[in-house]
Design a protein around this motif. Structure first.
Motif, short mmCIF file in Angstrom:
data_model
loop_
_atom_site.label_atom_id
_atom_site.label_comp_id
_atom_site.label_asym_id
_atom_site.label_seq_id
_atom_site.Cartn_x
_atom_site.Cartn_y
_atom_site.Cartn_z
N LEU A 59 -33.88 109.95 -26.81
CA LEU A 59 -34.52 111.21 -27.20
C LEU A 59 -33.56 112.18 -27.88
CD1 LEU A 59 -36.80 111.83 -24.10
CD2 LEU A 59 -37.53 111.17 -26.40
N HIS A 60 -32.28 112.16 -27.50
CA HIS A 60 -31.36 113.11 -28.12
C HIS A 60 -31.14 112.81 -29.59
CE1 HIS A 60 -28.47 109.85 -27.13
NE2 HIS A 60 -27.82 110.30 -28.19
N GLN A 61 -31.50 111.60 -30.02
CA GLN A 61 -31.37 111.24 -31.42
C GLN A 61 -32.57 111.71 -32.25
OE1 GLN A 61 -30.43 107.08 -32.02
NE2 GLN A 61 -28.76 107.12 -30.52
N SER A 62 -33.59 112.19 -31.60
CA SER A 62 -34.77 112.70 -32.32
C SER A 62 -35.10 114.10 -31.82
CB SER A 62 -35.96 111.76 -32.14
OG SER A 62 -36.25 111.56 -30.77
N ALA A 80 -37.24 120.39 -29.55
CA ALA A 80 -38.39 119.49 -29.49
C ALA A 80 -37.85 118.06 -29.57
CB ALA A 80 -39.35 119.76 -30.64
N PHE A 81 -38.15 117.25 -28.55
CA PHE A 81 -37.68 115.87 -28.49
C PHE A 81 -38.87 114.95 -28.79
CE2 PHE A 81 -35.12 118.45 -25.69
CZ PHE A 81 -33.82 118.05 -25.96
N ILE A 82 -38.78 114.22 -29.89
CA ILE A 82 -39.86 113.32 -30.29
C ILE A 82 -39.59 111.92 -29.76
CG2 ILE A 82 -41.12 112.31 -32.23
CD1 ILE A 82 -40.43 114.77 -33.84
N ALA A 83 -40.53 111.37 -29.04
CA ALA A 83 -40.42 110.00 -28.54
C ALA A 83 -40.94 109.06 -29.63
CB ALA A 83 -41.23 109.83 -27.27
N LEU A 84 -40.08 108.15 -30.07
CA LEU A 84 -40.43 107.22 -31.15
C LEU A 84 -40.45 105.78 -30.63
CD1 LEU A 84 -38.07 108.71 -33.89
CD2 LEU A 84 -40.56 108.96 -33.81
N LYS A 85 -41.43 105.05 -31.08
CA LYS A 85 -41.50 103.62 -30.76
C LYS A 85 -41.84 102.87 -32.04
CE LYS A 85 -42.73 100.47 -27.11
NZ LYS A 85 -43.21 100.37 -25.72
N ALA A 203 -38.26 119.43 -39.13
CA ALA A 203 -37.50 120.61 -38.72
C ALA A 203 -36.03 120.23 -38.59
CB ALA A 203 -38.03 121.14 -37.39
N PRO A 204 -35.12 121.22 -38.63
CA PRO A 204 -33.67 120.91 -38.52
C PRO A 204 -33.38 120.14 -37.23
CG PRO A 204 -34.00 123.20 -39.15
CD PRO A 204 -35.36 122.66 -38.80
N SER A 205 -32.47 119.20 -37.31
CA SER A 205 -32.08 118.47 -36.11
C SER A 205 -31.25 119.39 -35.21
CB SER A 205 -31.28 117.22 -36.47
OG SER A 205 -29.99 117.58 -36.93
N CYS A 206 -31.14 119.02 -33.96
CA CYS A 206 -30.43 119.88 -33.00
C CYS A 206 -28.96 120.02 -33.32
CB CYS A 206 -30.60 119.34 -31.58
SG CYS A 206 -32.32 119.46 -30.99
#
Length: 210
Positions: A59-62, A80-85, A203-206
């Motif tokens: 999650l920290h990568q998205s 905002a943490f986006i869960a990707l699969k 949006a900008p990454s963290c």
């Protein structure tokens, strides 16, 4: 005597410099440990509201930074943490703020699947009164578990409100302000997601500067 005063002054100056250096190093080391602990706790919380087997990228990568005071309760950027699969978004965990808690801001995080159904809500930080408003803390009460499964019908859906306001959530004995502020923050966050979730990935990454 003058030389003695100079020596004493030099000793005091050196002692002061050494003490300042020790305090600075101690503060830096302590600050790093606190930050590490906060990140570990955040990761643990994220896994509670977004099960790890539902996504295949950490999650920290998205992680993206979003701002919207109207819906997220503060001008400050929220994560905002986006869960990707397999490259597709399947869920989202979004930090938000209830600005109107009884003793100040309540910081929480809201987890949903990509269909905007609530998977979980957790309190990150608060100053609510022990024994009254601290029922928002999972360590004190399972009240926050009641959000699981909700999905807003429309922007006027008031089910995620305290019963005193026509909703479906219990207020705490002797404390209505805290759960009222909390449910409103969750409801506003869901409305933010309904309106803007497709814009969050851009949006900008963290790690970026805004």
């Amino acid at each position: 005597m003058l030389n003695s005063m100079k020596r004493n002054g030099l000793v005091l100056a050196l002692f002061g410099m050494a003490a300042t250096a020790v305090v600075a190093v101690t503060h830096q080391l302590t600050e790093e440990r606190i930050y590490d602990q906060q990140q570990k706790q955040l990761l643990k919380t994220l896994h509670q509201i977004l099960p790890a087997d539902e996504y295949d990228i950490p999650l920290h990568q998205s992680c993206h930074l979003v701002s919207n005071e109207q819906y997220l309760g503060t001008e400050a950027p929220q994560r905002a943490f986006i869960a990707l699969k397999e490259g597709r978004p399947v869920g989202l965990a979004l930090e938000t703020t209830a600005p109107d808690g009884y003793n100040g801001e309540i910081h929480l995080i809201v987890g949903v699947n990509w269909n905007e159904e609530l998977l979980g809500v957790r309190t990150l930080d608060h100053k609510e009164t022990p024994g009254l408003g601290d029922g928002i803390d999972l360590r004190k009460s399972d009240w926050v578990q009641g959000f699981v499964g909700y999905r807003l019908i429309d922007e006027k859906d008031k089910r995620i409100s305290v019963k005193k306001d026509g909703g479906e959530f219990d207020q705490f004995t002797g404390a209505t302000i805290t759960p009222r502020a909390y449910t409103k923050a969750v409801r506003h966050t869901l409305n933010y997601i309904r309106r803007f979730k497709e814009e969050i990935p851009s949006a900008p990454s963290c790690g970026e500067k805004r």
